[in-house]
Design a protein around this motif. Structure first.
Motif, PDB file in Angstrom:
ATOM      1  N   LYS A   1       0.845  -1.197   0.000  1.00 24.70           N
ATOM      2  CA  LYS A   1       0.000   0.000   0.000  1.00 24.70           C
ATOM      3  C   LYS A   1       0.878   1.244   0.000  1.00 24.70           C
ATOM      4  O   LYS A   1       1.819   1.362   0.787  1.00 24.70           O
ATOM      5  CB  LYS A   1      -0.894  -0.008   1.243  1.00 24.70           C
ATOM      6  N   THR A   2       0.574   2.191  -0.885  1.00 23.20           N
ATOM      7  CA  THR A   2       1.415   3.375  -1.042  1.00 23.20           C
ATOM      8  C   THR A   2       0.571   4.643  -1.081  1.00 23.20           C
ATOM      9  O   THR A   2      -0.339   4.764  -1.904  1.00 23.20           O
ATOM     10  CB  THR A   2       2.257   3.278  -2.330  1.00 23.20           C
ATOM     11  N   LEU A   3       0.872   5.565  -0.182  1.00 24.10           N
ATOM     12  CA  LEU A   3       0.196   6.855  -0.146  1.00 24.10           C
ATOM     13  C   LEU A   3       1.140   7.936  -0.647  1.00 24.10           C
ATOM     14  O   LEU A   3       2.347   7.899  -0.363  1.00 24.10           O
ATOM     15  CB  LEU A   3      -0.250   7.207   1.271  1.00 24.10           C
ATOM     16  N   VAL A   4       0.587   8.902  -1.377  1.00 23.85           N
ATOM     17  CA  VAL A   4       1.370  10.049  -1.825  1.00 23.85           C
ATOM     18  C   VAL A   4       0.640  11.319  -1.400  1.00 23.85           C
ATOM     19  O   VAL A   4      -0.586  11.349  -1.323  1.00 23.85           O
ATOM     20  CB  VAL A   4       1.582  10.041  -3.357  1.00 23.85           C
ATOM     21  N   SER A   5       1.397  12.364  -1.098  1.00 26.75           N
ATOM     22  CA  SER A   5       0.816  13.640  -0.685  1.00 26.75           C
ATOM     23  C   SER A   5       0.942  14.617  -1.852  1.00 26.75           C
ATOM     24  O   SER A   5       2.049  14.955  -2.264  1.00 26.75           O
ATOM     25  CB  SER A   5       1.556  14.187   0.546  1.00 26.75           C
ATOM     26  N   LEU A   6      -0.203  15.066  -2.376  1.00 26.48           N
ATOM     27  CA  LEU A   6      -0.213  15.874  -3.591  1.00 26.48           C
ATOM     28  C   LEU A   6      -0.381  17.365  -3.282  1.00 26.48           C
ATOM     29  O   LEU A   6      -1.091  17.746  -2.360  1.00 26.48           O
ATOM     30  CB  LEU A   6      -1.340  15.419  -4.513  1.00 26.48           C
ATOM     31  N   ASN A   7       0.286  18.179  -4.083  1.00 27.23           N
ATOM     32  CA  ASN A   7       0.199  19.639  -3.909  1.00 27.23           C
ATOM     33  C   ASN A   7      -0.058  20.328  -5.246  1.00 27.23           C
ATOM     34  O   ASN A   7       0.768  21.108  -5.716  1.00 27.23           O
ATOM     35  CB  ASN A   7       1.485  20.185  -3.274  1.00 27.23           C
ATOM     36  N   PRO A   8      -1.199  20.051  -5.867  1.00 28.99           N
ATOM     37  CA  PRO A   8      -1.509  20.722  -7.132  1.00 28.99           C
ATOM     38  C   PRO A   8      -1.852  22.189  -6.913  1.00 28.99           C
ATOM     39  O   PRO A   8      -1.936  22.656  -5.771  1.00 28.99           O
ATOM     40  CB  PRO A   8      -2.737  19.947  -7.632  1.00 28.99           C
TER      41      PRO A   8
ATOM     42  N   LYS B   1       1.153  17.717 -15.968  1.00 23.09           N
ATOM     43  CA  LYS B   1       0.755  18.690 -16.990  1.00 23.09           C
ATOM     44  C   LYS B   1       0.034  19.872 -16.362  1.00 23.09           C
ATOM     45  O   LYS B   1       0.275  21.025 -16.708  1.00 23.09           O
ATOM     46  CB  LYS B   1      -0.148  18.018 -18.027  1.00 23.09           C
ATOM     47  N   ARG B   2      -0.851  19.607 -15.416  1.00 21.13           N
ATOM     48  CA  ARG B   2      -1.601  20.680 -14.760  1.00 21.13           C
ATOM     49  C   ARG B   2      -0.673  21.572 -13.939  1.00 21.13           C
ATOM     50  O   ARG B   2      -0.808  22.799 -13.949  1.00 21.13           O
ATOM     51  CB  ARG B   2      -2.694  20.099 -13.869  1.00 21.13           C
ATOM     52  N   ASN B   3       0.270  20.974 -13.227  1.00 18.42           N
ATOM     53  CA  ASN B   3       1.168  21.765 -12.390  1.00 18.42           C
ATOM     54  C   ASN B   3       2.110  22.641 -13.211  1.00 18.42           C
ATOM     55  O   ASN B   3       2.618  23.648 -12.725  1.00 18.42           O
ATOM     56  CB  ASN B   3       1.976  20.849 -11.473  1.00 18.42           C
ATOM     57  N   ALA B   4       2.351  22.248 -14.470  1.00 20.34           N
ATOM     58  CA  ALA B   4       3.249  23.018 -15.332  1.00 20.34           C
ATOM     59  C   ALA B   4       2.521  24.120 -16.094  1.00 20.34           C
ATOM     60  O   ALA B   4       3.150  24.916 -16.793  1.00 20.34           O
ATOM     61  CB  ALA B   4       3.946  22.079 -16.317  1.00 20.34           C
TER      62      ALA B   4
END
Length: 282
Positions: free
Chosen positions: A207-214, A256-259
């Motif tokens: 199980k892998t969680l990631v913390s996103l900052n869009p 793509k959105r972050n760029a």
């Protein structure tokens, strides 16, 4: 107004600030964030809560100086005040009471976000292995703090100037191949790093969680600016996250959105006001 009670330079481009915000400190939990606005002309910028002290009534933030708003924030000193400091926002990191061992991975300034998560897990009695990755020795931050909340801390640098040479995914695969069993892996850092951490753990079924900052504007889910696709469904990082299942995130779309605004941000850094003759981020 929110008073800055401590300011500390962690490296040439990363600053730690402790802010007097008792109402936020009273409710803050690991994984949540605040949104600040330096002054009335400032933009709203989200920052993860790096630490908090309920007794002191303070909230600690760590930020990288990358644009006009973070440069303005960095221009403030101890005793100065921030106009707006809103939070805590977002869903706190879920701590599985059944978990016995978790691997927390941070990349660059993402270690400022990985640290409070590792601390929360450690305080819950869970064994924590932490992999902290940096480009080189000169930008290493929070090593003592991370070491204090880790059973095993692995320091990695791309160029080998400190710790072990290599990427965080190299060390993660090494640990997994050696038979280390993790109930969960948590990855926080550049999007490309989190993408490859998730790709590394998937064959092992971890199980892998990631913390996103869009890109984020209001922090309430109303603007839709922070939308991300997870498992084929649209989610909002500000109210559904920031933590998501790394095996379900559409990282390519997120990148793509972050760029999208990078060119505009570069222009804003060089913009000179025709009225004052000065730069907004000067």
């Amino acid at each position: 107004m929110y008073k800055i009670v401590q300011k500390r330079r962690l490296n040439d481009s990363v600053t730690l600030m402790k802010v007097q915000a008792p109402h936020i400190a009273k409710k803050a939990k690991a994984g949540q964030f605040i949104i600040f606005r330096v002054d009335e002309q400032g933009e709203r910028v989200p920052l993860t809560i790096a630490d908090y002290d309920r007794g002191e009534g303070t909230v600690t933030i760590i930020f990288q100086i990358v644009g006009a708003s973070t440069r303005l924030l960095d221009n403030l000193e101890e005793g100065d005040s921030i106009l707006d400091f809103v939070g805590p926002l977002g869903v706190p990191t879920h701590i599985d009471p059944q978990a016995k061992r978790v691997c927390v991975i941070g990349g660059g300034v993402g270690n400022a976000i990985a640290y409070p998560q590792a601390k929360a897990l450690h305080n819950a009695g869970i064994q924590v292995d932490m992999i902290a990755g940096f480009r080189s020795k000169d930008i290493v931050i929070l090593e003592d703090e991370m070491n204090a909340v880790s059973d095993n801390l692995y320091m990695m640098t791309d160029d080998g100037t400190y710790g072990e040479k290599g990427l965080v995914t190299n060390k993660l695969k090494e640990l997994l191949d050696a038979g280390n069993k993790y109930d969960e892996v948590i990855a926080i850092g550049p999007i490309i790093m989190m993408k490859f951490v998730a790709a590394t753990t998937k064959p092992y079924g971890v199980k892998t969680l990631v913390s996103l900052n869009p890109i984020m504007v209001d922090g309430t889910g109303m603007c839709g600016g922070c939308r991300v696709k997870v498992g084929g469904q649209m989610k909002f990082a500000c109210v559904d996250g920031p933590d998501f299942d790394g095996h379900q995130v559409d990282f390519d779309e997120l990148m793509k959105r972050n760029a999208f605004y990078k060119e505009r941000e570069a222009q804003d850094r060089e913009h000179v006001c025709r009225l004052t003759g000065g730069k907004r981020n000067a």
